[in-house]
Structures are given as structure tokens and as C-alpha cells.
Design an enzyme around this catalytic site. Structure first.
Site, PDB file in Angstrom:
ATOM      1  N   LYS A 175       0.838  -1.201   0.000  1.00  0.00           N
ATOM      2  CA  LYS A 175       0.000   0.000   0.000  1.00  0.00           C
ATOM      3  C   LYS A 175       0.875   1.254   0.000  1.00  0.00           C
ATOM      4  O   LYS A 175       1.602   1.499   0.960  1.00  0.00           O
ATOM      5  CB  LYS A 175      -0.884   0.035   1.256  1.00  0.00           C
ATOM      6  N   GLY A 205      -4.927   3.427  -1.189  1.00  0.00           N
ATOM      7  CA  GLY A 205      -6.103   3.519  -0.319  1.00  0.00           C
ATOM      8  C   GLY A 205      -5.662   4.082   1.007  1.00  0.00           C
ATOM      9  O   GLY A 205      -4.464   4.171   1.293  1.00  0.00           O
ATOM     10  N   GLY A 207      -4.894   4.721   4.982  1.00  0.00           N
ATOM     11  CA  GLY A 207      -4.354   3.909   6.066  1.00  0.00           C
ATOM     12  C   GLY A 207      -5.471   3.323   6.903  1.00  0.00           C
ATOM     13  O   GLY A 207      -5.431   2.152   7.296  1.00  0.00           O
ATOM     14  N   GLY A 211      -5.079   0.185   4.832  1.00  0.00           N
ATOM     15  CA  GLY A 211      -3.957  -0.172   5.711  1.00  0.00           C
ATOM     16  C   GLY A 211      -4.400  -1.113   6.811  1.00  0.00           C
ATOM     17  O   GLY A 211      -3.788  -2.168   7.048  1.00  0.00           O
ATOM     18  N   GLU A 249      10.529   0.459   9.963  1.00  0.00           N
ATOM     19  CA  GLU A 249      11.444   1.568   9.659  1.00  0.00           C
ATOM     20  C   GLU A 249      10.699   2.842  10.002  1.00  0.00           C
ATOM     21  O   GLU A 249       9.759   3.220   9.299  1.00  0.00           O
ATOM     22  CB  GLU A 249      11.813   1.565   8.170  1.00  0.00           C
ATOM     23  N   CYS A 283      13.752  10.435   6.481  1.00  0.00           N
ATOM     24  CA  CYS A 283      13.749   9.839   7.818  1.00  0.00           C
ATOM     25  C   CYS A 283      15.112   9.935   8.489  1.00  0.00           C
ATOM     26  O   CYS A 283      15.209  10.145   9.680  1.00  0.00           O
ATOM     27  CB  CYS A 283      13.298   8.389   7.724  1.00  0.00           C
ATOM     28  N   GLU A 382      10.670  14.902  15.517  1.00  0.00           N
ATOM     29  CA  GLU A 382      10.961  14.912  14.089  1.00  0.00           C
ATOM     30  C   GLU A 382      10.094  15.983  13.415  1.00  0.00           C
ATOM     31  O   GLU A 382       8.870  15.910  13.450  1.00  0.00           O
ATOM     32  CB  GLU A 382      10.642  13.536  13.509  1.00  0.00           C
TER      33      GLU A 382
HETATM   34  P1  NAP Z   1       2.619   7.696   8.353  1.00  0.00           P
HETATM   35  O1  NAP Z   1       1.575   8.707   8.599  1.00  0.00           O
HETATM   36  O2  NAP Z   1       3.029   6.813   9.457  1.00  0.00           O
HETATM   37  O3  NAP Z   1       2.094   6.814   7.109  1.00  0.00           O
HETATM   38  C1  NAP Z   1       2.858   5.762   6.571  1.00  0.00           C
HETATM   39  C2  NAP Z   1       1.925   4.795   5.873  1.00  0.00           C
HETATM   40  O4  NAP Z   1       1.074   4.177   6.842  1.00  0.00           O
HETATM   41  C3  NAP Z   1       0.997   5.450   4.852  1.00  0.00           C
HETATM   42  O5  NAP Z   1       0.835   4.579   3.758  1.00  0.00           O
HETATM   43  C4  NAP Z   1      -0.283   5.593   5.636  1.00  0.00           C
HETATM   44  O6  NAP Z   1      -1.452   5.688   4.859  1.00  0.00           O
HETATM   45  C5  NAP Z   1      -0.273   4.311   6.434  1.00  0.00           C
HETATM   46  N1  NAP Z   1      -1.141   4.321   7.600  1.00  0.00           N
HETATM   47  C6  NAP Z   1      -1.574   5.387   8.326  1.00  0.00           C
HETATM   48  N2  NAP Z   1      -2.382   4.971   9.322  1.00  0.00           N
HETATM   49  C7  NAP Z   1      -2.471   3.616   9.225  1.00  0.00           C
HETATM   50  C8  NAP Z   1      -3.162   2.614   9.961  1.00  0.00           C
HETATM   51  N3  NAP Z   1      -3.942   2.905  11.004  1.00  0.00           N
HETATM   52  N4  NAP Z   1      -3.021   1.328   9.579  1.00  0.00           N
HETATM   53  C9  NAP Z   1      -2.243   1.004   8.526  1.00  0.00           C
HETATM   54  N5  NAP Z   1      -1.577   1.904   7.788  1.00  0.00           N
HETATM   55  C10 NAP Z   1      -1.675   3.200   8.132  1.00  0.00           C
HETATM   56  O7  NAP Z   1       3.951   8.341   7.808  1.00  0.00           O
HETATM   57  P2  NAP Z   1       4.081   9.437   6.661  1.00  0.00           P
HETATM   58  O8  NAP Z   1       3.542  10.709   7.214  1.00  0.00           O
HETATM   59  O9  NAP Z   1       3.500   8.929   5.392  1.00  0.00           O
HETATM   60  O10 NAP Z   1       5.666   9.451   6.448  1.00  0.00           O
HETATM   61  C11 NAP Z   1       6.536  10.160   7.243  1.00  0.00           C
HETATM   62  C12 NAP Z   1       7.159   9.298   8.320  1.00  0.00           C
HETATM   63  O11 NAP Z   1       7.828   8.163   7.750  1.00  0.00           O
HETATM   64  C13 NAP Z   1       8.229  10.018   9.086  1.00  0.00           C
HETATM   65  O12 NAP Z   1       8.093   9.778  10.461  1.00  0.00           O
HETATM   66  C14 NAP Z   1       9.523   9.396   8.574  1.00  0.00           C
HETATM   67  O13 NAP Z   1      10.602   9.491   9.451  1.00  0.00           O
HETATM   68  C15 NAP Z   1       9.121   8.011   8.329  1.00  0.00           C
HETATM   69  N6  NAP Z   1      10.055   7.362   7.394  1.00  0.00           N
HETATM   70  C16 NAP Z   1      10.916   6.414   7.863  1.00  0.00           C
HETATM   71  C17 NAP Z   1      11.841   5.811   7.003  1.00  0.00           C
HETATM   72  C18 NAP Z   1      12.808   4.765   7.495  1.00  0.00           C
HETATM   73  O14 NAP Z   1      13.359   4.049   6.663  1.00  0.00           O
HETATM   74  N7  NAP Z   1      13.046   4.637   8.774  1.00  0.00           N
HETATM   75  C19 NAP Z   1      11.868   6.183   5.671  1.00  0.00           C
HETATM   76  C20 NAP Z   1      10.978   7.158   5.242  1.00  0.00           C
HETATM   77  C21 NAP Z   1      10.071   7.733   6.115  1.00  0.00           C
HETATM   78  P3  NAP Z   1      -2.037   7.135   4.424  1.00  0.00           P
HETATM   79  O15 NAP Z   1      -1.227   7.568   3.298  1.00  0.00           O
HETATM   80  O16 NAP Z   1      -3.450   6.902   4.053  1.00  0.00           O
HETATM   81  O17 NAP Z   1      -1.883   8.055   5.614  1.00  0.00           O
END
Ligand code: NAP
Ligand code: MG
Length: 488
Positions: A175, A205, A207, A211, A249, A283, A382
Site C-alpha cells: 500500500k 487507499g 491507512g 492499511g 522503519e 527519515c 521529528e
Molecule cells: P505515516 O503517517 O506513518 O504513514 C505511513 C503509511 O502508513 C501510509 O501509507 C499511511 O497511509 C499508512 N497508515 C496510516 N495509518 C495507518 C493505519 N492505522 N493502519 C495502517 N496503515 C496506516 O507516515 P508518513 O507521514 O506517510 O511518512 C513520514 C514518516 O515516515 C516520518 O516519520 C519518517 O521518518 C518516516 N520514514 C521512515 C523511514 C525509514 O526508513 N526509517 C523512511 C521514510 C520515512 P495514508 O497515506 O493513508 O496516511
């Protein structure tokens, strides 16, 4: 290149509408214009994709490793052949400058080549316990892997999961983030003739709906998540309840440590690249700059001059080095952090405001907050934008203490010409990756992942084959003598 179409879900080797008929709009962060609409997967679609994956993986796994490696190599070559289309799509979707998104495409192609090599060199093993007893060690895939990726590096991070998961013999249901589904859909489209139907299923779709359905589906036997620590906690709890493994991650707040004997020009430029590339939406960004007292003022002054001159503009322009943030909403959250920093006592050295002259797009000027202390929220949380916080130190020990005063541990760097100091500091900082006299490179073969709240599990390295498979022991005893345990 025309994206003016409705993209479907990619299930069982083809595009289809969502069962519910739902779709959402995807827009270009640089122009604010709608690029296309994309079908929104729901619970039934997740079930269909998991079923397609369940049908596909046994045949895929039964193929000789050399054949699976051949398919991965073909995928790598196809990615390279479609480099411009993929980079263009990623830039259109994320607002990241085209010179960066091309690097992501190349990195993913390289990772598919790498795992083609890994799967060919991976051998099932034999353990000889003694002349009469041995174990055959067999690697088996989980079956269907569920992957969820964020919006910041949608193509790269998907590649980090897909290459090892497929190499290990699994099917994947993945996803993308709602904000950025296009490069992954494009990957599905351009590899549809290479991968058996059902092996790769892409489900855009929300989260909340899609998700959650992935997390809950009993046919998913392994989860791989990249995203925020907040959502990651929830994913890990779901995985624990189902007793399935999860690769996590998560976020970061990495320390970039500069000593007085650093190669000055390189260190100044890298301090900017560490946080300003991708508008800080990285990240492992070097979001905390730790400067030795002796050089603090001069370094900050040179860095300020440099970042104030970064070419900000249309992300499709080859010359641009920064583009817009991914969305207006995200930009406002970054701006709130700048205000918070000021209220906590930080000093805005440069930036902090929108860049003028753009009629659309959330362009935030590269921002530096100085005089930050470890307890401030802007030093702990962050921000995920082009906002650097700087702190000062007077000894190696203090630098390490400040670097480690974080719940996260994902990236970080140390700048010095003293090899002993470099390696001592690199070992003492609790983090998954420390660069020495560099920032950002993650070549195929470098384990990438976090300590602490940055998650667990490693990607980009051959050991991630272990994360997408399980070892089975087939124990063999050659002894023909009776045991004599009950009958002596
Ligand atoms: P996020 O809000 O956690 O969303 C990540 C993914 O999870 C999206 O596809 C999101 O869908 C989905 N999601 C949200 N709520 C969910 C739920 N209840 N159940 C299942 N899936 C769900 O993160 P983001 O805002 O997209 O990305 C930024 C974050 O990613 C930052 O904290 C960054 O540090 C981290 N990151 C980490 C790495 C690493 O390798 N460590 C790399 C890149 C980014 P939606 O799109 O619908 O919200
Ligand atoms: Mg989000």
C-alpha cells in the site's frame, strides 16, 4: 507522459476499479493541480489481492533460484529503461527535484540487481552435528507479505521491500501512501509482463481502511512498515497480536557532528545536504547539527550563506535543488515547529518563512534554528521539513551525549580528519547508520534501519532475505542402531 487517466488497483497482474467504486484525487505539490484519480482499495480488495498473492507465490517459489534471479534482473533493467518516466512520475507526485528522484530510480534498479545476486548465492545449508547426525537447513518464504510505505520516498522505500521479499519467494501486497501512489502503480504497470500475475499487488487507499485491512488479514504472514513512529507502534501491536513478524522503519532525529579539524567546505555543504535534500522530508536527515564551540559561529555563518542561496524552484527544473513540501497541510505542521522553536528560546538564523514568487506549492525557505538545547521539543521531535536545529559541544564525550539524548537512532554523521576520533564517535552513537565525512549514501549492501524509536529490522542488505523468509530444519539421523532408551 500522460497521467491524465484513472489508475486502478493493481491486482492479479492487471488494473481494476475498487469493489466499492471509490477513488481519490492525486495532485502535484508544485502546481496544486490534479494529476489523476486513483482507485481506493477497501477490505474486499485487500482480500482479493491476498488471494491473488496466495495463488501466485508457490509457483514462483518453486522456480529455480537462477530463474527468480533472472526475473529480478529483468525488473532492474526495465526500471532503468523507464528511468525518465519513473523519475518524472515521482517528482510529479512528491515535489522532490528531478535530479534526486533519478537517483532513487537508479538505486532501486541496483537493489534488484543486488538481490538477484543474493538469491543466486544463497544456498540452503547442511549442518553436520557429528558423523551420524545432520540437519538440512532450508529457507522458505512466508507466502504473502503485507507492506505499507510512506509518501516521502515512495519508489525507493517500496524497492527496499519488494526486491528482498520477491527474491525470497514471496508475493507482496503493498500500500502506497494516499499522497503518493503513482510511482508504485507505474512500477506495477511496467513490470506486468515480467512478474507472474498476483506476485505484486499494489493497493492505493487510506491507512484507516486499506492499511488496517492489510494489518488484519489472516492471509498476510509478514508485515513490513515504513512510516511514522506513531503509526508504527500500532502496526507492531497488530503484528504482535497475530504473532507475525514485522520490519519497522520509523522516524529519526539524527545528529550530524562537526569537529574543528573537519574538511571545511565539504562539511558545510554536507550539513546543508543532510537536512535540505528532499526539503528535509527524509527519515535519516541530519536534522540536528552539533558544532564544536571553536568553530560554531564561523561554521553557522558559512552554512547560513550557503543555504540562503540554494536554488529553490520547479522540481522538474534540472537546476532546482529544493522544491515544495509534499502538501500545504504538512508545510503548516513544519511552520508550527518553527514557531514552537522560537517560543522555546531558539533563534531563527535564516528562513522560517515561505519563499515568495510562487503562485502554487508550499515552498518553505531553508531554515536554521540556533541556540537549541537538548531538552527543547525542536531538538527531540521529528519536524520532517527543511528545518535544521543547531547545538554546540566542547568535547567528544559531550558530542556523543547530545547525539544520544534522543529516543530515535536512525542516521548520523561525524566530520573529522582524525580517524581514531571518527571511529570512536561512530561506535559510541546509538544509531543504525553513522556516516564518516559524508551524509546520506545508502548503497546496496549497507544494512539500513533504526535503533530505539526508529524501529527494528534492516533493509538494503542481504540479511533482509532472512526478514522475508524463515529457516526450516530437517534433522536427519543416520544411525541404524536401536535407541535402547526403553529397551535395554
Ligand atoms: P505515516 O503517517 O506513518 O504513514 C505511513 C503509511 O502508513 C501510509 O501509507 C499511511 O497511509 C499508512 N497508515 C496510516 N495509518 C495507518 C493505519 N492505522 N493502519 C495502517 N496503515 C496506516 O507516515 P508518513 O507521514 O506517510 O511518512 C513520514 C514518516 O515516515 C516520518 O516519520 C519518517 O521518518 C518516516 N520514514 C521512515 C523511514 C525509514 O526508513 N526509517 C523512511 C521514510 C520515512 P495514508 O497515506 O493513508 O496516511
Ligand atoms: Mg501521514
Amino acid at each position: 507522459m500522460d497521467l491524465s487517466r484513472q489508475y486502478g488497483l493493481f491486482v492479479h497482474g492487471g488494473f481494476r476499479a475498487a469493489t466499492s467504486g471509490a477513488a481519490f484525487s492525486v495532485s502535484n505539490p508544485a502546481t496544486g493541480e490534479e494529476v489523476c484519480t486513483v482507485a481506493a482499495a477497501g477490505v474486499e480488495d485487500v482480500s482479493a489481492a491476498v488471494a491473488a498473492g496466495g495463488d501466485a507465490w508457490p509457483e514462483w517459489w518453486s522456480r529455480p533460484a537462477v530463474e527468480r534471479a533472472g526475473v529480478l534482473t529483468a525488473v532492474a533493467e526495465r526500471i532503468t529503461a523507464e528511468r525518465e518516466r519513473l523519475a518524472w512520475t515521482e517528482t510529479t507526485d512528491t515535489g522532490r527535484v528531478i535530479s534526486e528522484t533519478r537517483m532513487d530510480v537508479d538505486a532501486v534498479a541496483d537493489l534488484f540487481h543486488y538481490f538477484a545476486g543474493v538469491v543466486r548465492s544463497d544456498e540452503d545449508g547442511l549442518k553436520r552435528h557429528d558423523p551420524q547426525q545432520m540437519s538440512m537447513i532450508v529457507r522458505e518464504p512466508f507466502g504473502v507479505v503485507g507492506a505499507i510505505v510512506p509518501w516521502n520516498f515512495p519508489f525507493l522505500i517500496s524497492g527496499w521491500k519488494l526486491a528482498p521479499a520477491l527474491a525470497a519467494g514471496n508475493a507482496v501486497v503493498i500500500k502506497p501512501a494516499t499522497l503518493t501512489p503513482l510511482s508504485l502503480l507505474t512500477l506495477a504497470e511496467i513490470t506486468a509482463d515480467l512478474l507472474p500475475p498476483g506476485l505484486l499487488n499494489v493497493l492505493p487507499g487510506s491507512g484507516r481502511e486499506c492499511g488496517e485491512a492489510i494489518l488484519d488479514h489472516p492471509g498476510i504472514r509478514k508485515l513490513s512498515f515504513t512510516g511514522s513512529t506513531e503509526v508504527g507502534r500500532h502496526v507492531a501491536a497488530k503484528a504482535a497480536a497475530r504473532v507475525i513478524p514485522a520490519t519497522m522503519e520509523l522516524g529519526g532525529k539524527s545528529a550530524n557532528i562537526v569537529f574543528p579539524d573537519a574538511d571545511w567546505d565539504r562539511a558545510v555543504e554536507a550539513a546543508a545536504m543532510a537536512i535540505m535534500m528532499s526539503q528535509g522530508q527524509v527519515c535519516s536527515a541530519g536534522s540536528r547539527l552539533l558544532l564544536h564551540d571553536e568553530i560554531h559561529d564561523r561554521f553557522l555563518s558559512d552554512l547560513t550563506d550557503l543555504v540562503a542561496g540554494i536554488r529553490i524552484g520547479d522540481p522538474m527544473d534540472e537546476q532546482s535543488r529544493m522544491g515544495p513540501l509534499v502538501s500545504e497541510e504538512h508545510c503548516r505542521s513544519v511552520e508550527e515547529y518553527v514557531s514552537l522553536g522560537v517560543s522555546e528560546g531558539a533563534r531563527v538564523v535564516t528562513g522560517g518563512t515561505r519563499v515568495s514568487g510562487f503562485t502554487a506549492g508550499a515552498y518553505l525557505a531553508p531554515t536554521i534554528l540556533a541556540d537549541v538545547t537538548p531538552a527543547m521539543r525542536v531538538a527531540q521531535e521529528e519536524i520532517f521539513g527543511p528545518v535544521l536545529v543547531t547545538q554546540r559541544f566542547s568535547s567528544d564525550e559531550e558530542a556523543v551525549t547530545i547525539a544520544n539524548a534522543s529516543s530515535y537512532g536512525l542516521g548520523g554523521a561525524v566530520w573529522t580528519r582524525d580517524i581514531s576520533r571518527a571511529l570512536a564517535v561512530a561506535q559510541a552513537v546509538r544509531t543504525g547508520t553513522m556516516w564518516v565525512n559524508d551524509y546520506h549514501p545508502v548503497p546496496s549492501g549497507s544494512p539500513f534501519g533504526g535503533f530505539g524509536a526508529s524501529g527494528y529490522g534492516r533493509e538494503v542488505h542481504r540479511t533482509s532475505l532472512d526478514a522475508y523468509s524463515q529457516l526450516k530444519t530437517i534433522y536427519v539421523n543416520l544411525d541404524r542402531e536401536p535407541y535402547g532408551w526403553y529397551r535395554s
